[in-house]
Design an enzyme around this catalytic site. Structure first.
Site, PDB file in Angstrom:
ATOM      1  N   ASN A  40       0.820  -1.229   0.000  1.00 43.94           N
ATOM      2  CA  ASN A  40       0.000   0.000   0.000  1.00 43.94           C
ATOM      3  C   ASN A  40       0.847   1.270   0.000  1.00 43.94           C
ATOM      4  O   ASN A  40       0.369   2.337   0.384  1.00 43.94           O
ATOM      5  CB  ASN A  40      -0.907  -0.003   1.232  1.00 43.94           C
ATOM      6  N   HIS A 126     -14.226  -2.509   6.765  1.00 43.89           N
ATOM      7  CA  HIS A 126     -13.051  -3.295   7.144  1.00 43.89           C
ATOM      8  C   HIS A 126     -13.277  -4.113   8.428  1.00 43.89           C
ATOM      9  O   HIS A 126     -14.031  -3.707   9.319  1.00 43.89           O
ATOM     10  CB  HIS A 126     -11.880  -2.328   7.360  1.00 43.89           C
ATOM     11  N   GLU A 170     -16.147   3.679   4.617  1.00 42.71           N
ATOM     12  CA  GLU A 170     -14.771   3.996   4.229  1.00 42.71           C
ATOM     13  C   GLU A 170     -14.852   5.015   3.098  1.00 42.71           C
ATOM     14  O   GLU A 170     -15.918   5.228   2.524  1.00 42.71           O
ATOM     15  CB  GLU A 170     -14.054   2.727   3.751  1.00 42.71           C
ATOM     16  N   SER A 174     -11.047  -1.069   0.778  1.00 44.16           N
ATOM     17  CA  SER A 174      -9.715  -1.659   0.669  1.00 44.16           C
ATOM     18  C   SER A 174      -9.622  -2.795  -0.332  1.00 44.16           C
ATOM     19  O   SER A 174      -8.562  -3.027  -0.900  1.00 44.16           O
ATOM     20  CB  SER A 174      -9.264  -2.147   2.042  1.00 44.16           C
ATOM     21  N   ASP A 199     -13.467   6.034   7.470  1.00 39.83           N
ATOM     22  CA  ASP A 199     -12.103   5.495   7.403  1.00 39.83           C
ATOM     23  C   ASP A 199     -11.477   5.947   6.084  1.00 39.83           C
ATOM     24  O   ASP A 199     -11.907   5.537   5.011  1.00 39.83           O
ATOM     25  CB  ASP A 199     -12.176   3.963   7.500  1.00 39.83           C
ATOM     26  N   HIS A 202      -7.221   4.350   2.741  1.00 36.59           N
ATOM     27  CA  HIS A 202      -6.627   4.178   1.407  1.00 36.59           C
ATOM     28  C   HIS A 202      -6.711   5.428   0.542  1.00 36.59           C
ATOM     29  O   HIS A 202      -6.342   5.389  -0.634  1.00 36.59           O
ATOM     30  CB  HIS A 202      -7.284   2.989   0.696  1.00 36.59           C
ATOM     31  N   LYS A 233       0.042   3.318   5.000  1.00 36.38           N
ATOM     32  CA  LYS A 233      -0.278   3.052   3.587  1.00 36.38           C
ATOM     33  C   LYS A 233       0.347   4.186   2.752  1.00 36.38           C
ATOM     34  O   LYS A 233       1.553   4.241   2.625  1.00 36.38           O
ATOM     35  CB  LYS A 233      -1.780   2.884   3.436  1.00 36.38           C
TER      36      LYS A 233
HETATM   37  C1  LIG Z   1      -9.851   0.331   5.379  1.00 38.20           C
HETATM   38  C2  LIG Z   1      -8.794  -0.060   6.349  1.00 38.20           C
HETATM   39  N1  LIG Z   1      -8.844   0.442   7.591  1.00 38.20           N
HETATM   40  C3  LIG Z   1      -7.920   0.117   8.507  1.00 38.20           C
HETATM   41  C4  LIG Z   1      -6.893  -0.746   8.211  1.00 38.20           C
HETATM   42  C5  LIG Z   1      -5.892  -1.094   9.257  1.00 38.20           C
HETATM   43  O1  LIG Z   1      -4.804  -0.230   9.197  1.00 38.20           O
HETATM   44  P1  LIG Z   1      -3.396  -0.660   9.755  1.00 38.20           P
HETATM   45  O2  LIG Z   1      -2.746  -1.448   8.673  1.00 38.20           O
HETATM   46  O3  LIG Z   1      -2.701   0.624  10.066  1.00 38.20           O
HETATM   47  O4  LIG Z   1      -3.648  -1.487  10.968  1.00 38.20           O
HETATM   48  C6  LIG Z   1      -6.786  -1.278   6.936  1.00 38.20           C
HETATM   49  C7  LIG Z   1      -5.654  -2.185   6.624  1.00 38.20           C
HETATM   50  O5  LIG Z   1      -5.621  -2.998   5.816  1.00 38.20           O
HETATM   51  C8  LIG Z   1      -7.772  -0.933   5.979  1.00 38.20           C
HETATM   52  O6  LIG Z   1      -7.722  -1.438   4.751  1.00 38.20           O
END
Ligand SMILES: Cc1ncc(COP(=O)(O)O)c(C=O)c1O
Length: 381
Positions: A40, A126, A170, A174, A199, A202, A233
């Protein structure tokens, strides 16, 4: 080891193996020269000289660890500067650095909603958000992916509630790389008065004129009540953060979130690298335009070659292949052809939507796209 436990573990692992769903770790060598289409690090900042230098300088100044949880001595001036910088950049008054995006989501959604509240969440949010939601005791309803008509209907259906309604989405999903209409979410929020948790994991770095995310890009700047983002990321470091307009959100996490209170805090070097990355990202609008063009070019190329991928300009392109064994077959062949790819299978994604999740990055030339498509055609023929 207890025999009954061993038997149980073996049985569940065998079940996964039988349906091509068993996950296995593969250690990556630093000298691996395959084209990376899996991680990422969309803007290449994890190896950016300014970002690396900031991390190294902090290692020398602060040592390799924060050495304590934040309420003891782990919280440093670098963490404070980072949370203030992130909050100002994305239009919020308050920020708090967290150890990971996973723990940030589970802390926010496990801690703020309570029994008697209602959470309306996109069907594809997620796992970290779901973990929090399940722990919260609030009632959960899930609306069809990115279907804001369905969300609006649910908001109309729900009788007046004593509790709080949370809406959870989000900005870039993801595993699908698509997005909801944030302006419409912002206007629904105004009309219905729910608490919107967004969130931006990404989208940070990739979207927005200063790279602050999709809220900035879609003209819904700082519209969500609470933003969760990660440093691991697009920002090329590690760690995460929570932003809010209300100081009480930050204070509640500091007081009640076990993920924050009872864990050694993010290393200062990671916070320093992220801080440098934010400054780099703000000035990368030309690179962002190139990356969006790259996203269009890859999607167009894949569609022309006969692979159905959704349109868009996000860094994530899902190449949906269906059954897990087919997905694994493609992943194995692509890896052998020199591409680092990940085979994403249930339960990460819904059943029969196994996929190669392509993630784009700076520096992918048109020649890479052509050779990737040739390799893909080689598997499908
Ligand atoms: C949408 C989303 N939120 C949160 C996370 C978690 O983040 P981190 O990798 O910093 O734990 C991810 C990780 O894959 C994600 O895709």
């Amino acid at each position: 080891m207890n025999a009954a436990l061993l038997q149980r573990l073996r049985q569940s692992l065998a079940q996964r193996e039988g349906s091509s769903l068993r996950r296995k770790l593969a250690a990556r060598a630093s000298a691996d020269t395959r084209v990376n289409l899996a991680d990422n690090d969309y803007l290449g900042l994890s190896r950016d000289p300014a970002v690396v230098a900031a991390g190294v300088a902090a290692l020398h100044e602060w040592g390799a660890s924060s050495s304590a949880s934040p309420l003891v001595t782990g919280y440093t001036e670098i963490h404070q500067k980072l949370e203030q910088t992130l909050a100002a950049w994305q239009g919020y008054a308050h920020g708090l650095v967290m150890n990971t995006g996973f723990s940030a989501n589970s802390a926010v959604l496990g801690g703020l909603p309570k029994k008697g509240d209602l959470i309306l969440a996109d069907r594809l949010v997620h796992a970290s958000m779901l973990d929090g939601i399940m722990a919260s005791g609030a009632r959960l309803r899930r609306f069809a992916h990115n279907d804001l008509d369905a969300l609006e209907l649910m908001l109309h259906e729900e009788p007046a509630l004593d509790g709080v309604i949370f809406v959870v989405t989000e900005s870039v999903y993801s595993m699908d790389g698509d997005s909801p209409d944030l302006k419409r979410l912002a206007s629904l929020r105004k009309r219905f008065g729910f608490c919107w948790v967004l969130d931006e994991a990404h989208a940070t770095g990739w979207f927005g004129s200063t790279g602050s995310g999709l809220q900035e890009a879609q003209g819904a700047f700082a519209a969500a009540d609470i933003v969760v983002g990660t440093l691991g990321k697009g920002l090329g470091s590690q760690g995460a953060y929570v932003l809010s307009h209300a100081p009480e959100v930050r204070d509640a996490l500091i007081n009640f979130a076990g993920e924050f209170v009872y864990s050694t805090y993010l290393a200062p070097s990671c916070a320093a690298a992220a801080l440098a990355a934010v400054e780099r990202v703000k000035g990368m609008s030309a690179e962002r335009a190139e990356l969006h063009a790259l996203s269009h070019a890859w999607r167009d190329g894949l569609v022309e070659a006969g692979f159905a991928v959704p349109s868009g300009d996000s860094p994530i392109i899902p190449l949906i292949l269906g059954d897990s064994d087919v997905t694994l077959k493609y992943a194995t062949a692509l890896r052998a052809a020199g591409f680092m790819v990940s085979a994403i299978r249930p339960p990460t994604v819904p059943v029969r939507t196994g996929r190669i999740r392509l993630s784009l990055r700076r520096g992918l030339s048109p020649a890479v796209l052509s050779s990737f498509i040739s390799a893909l055609k080689g598997v499908s023929s």
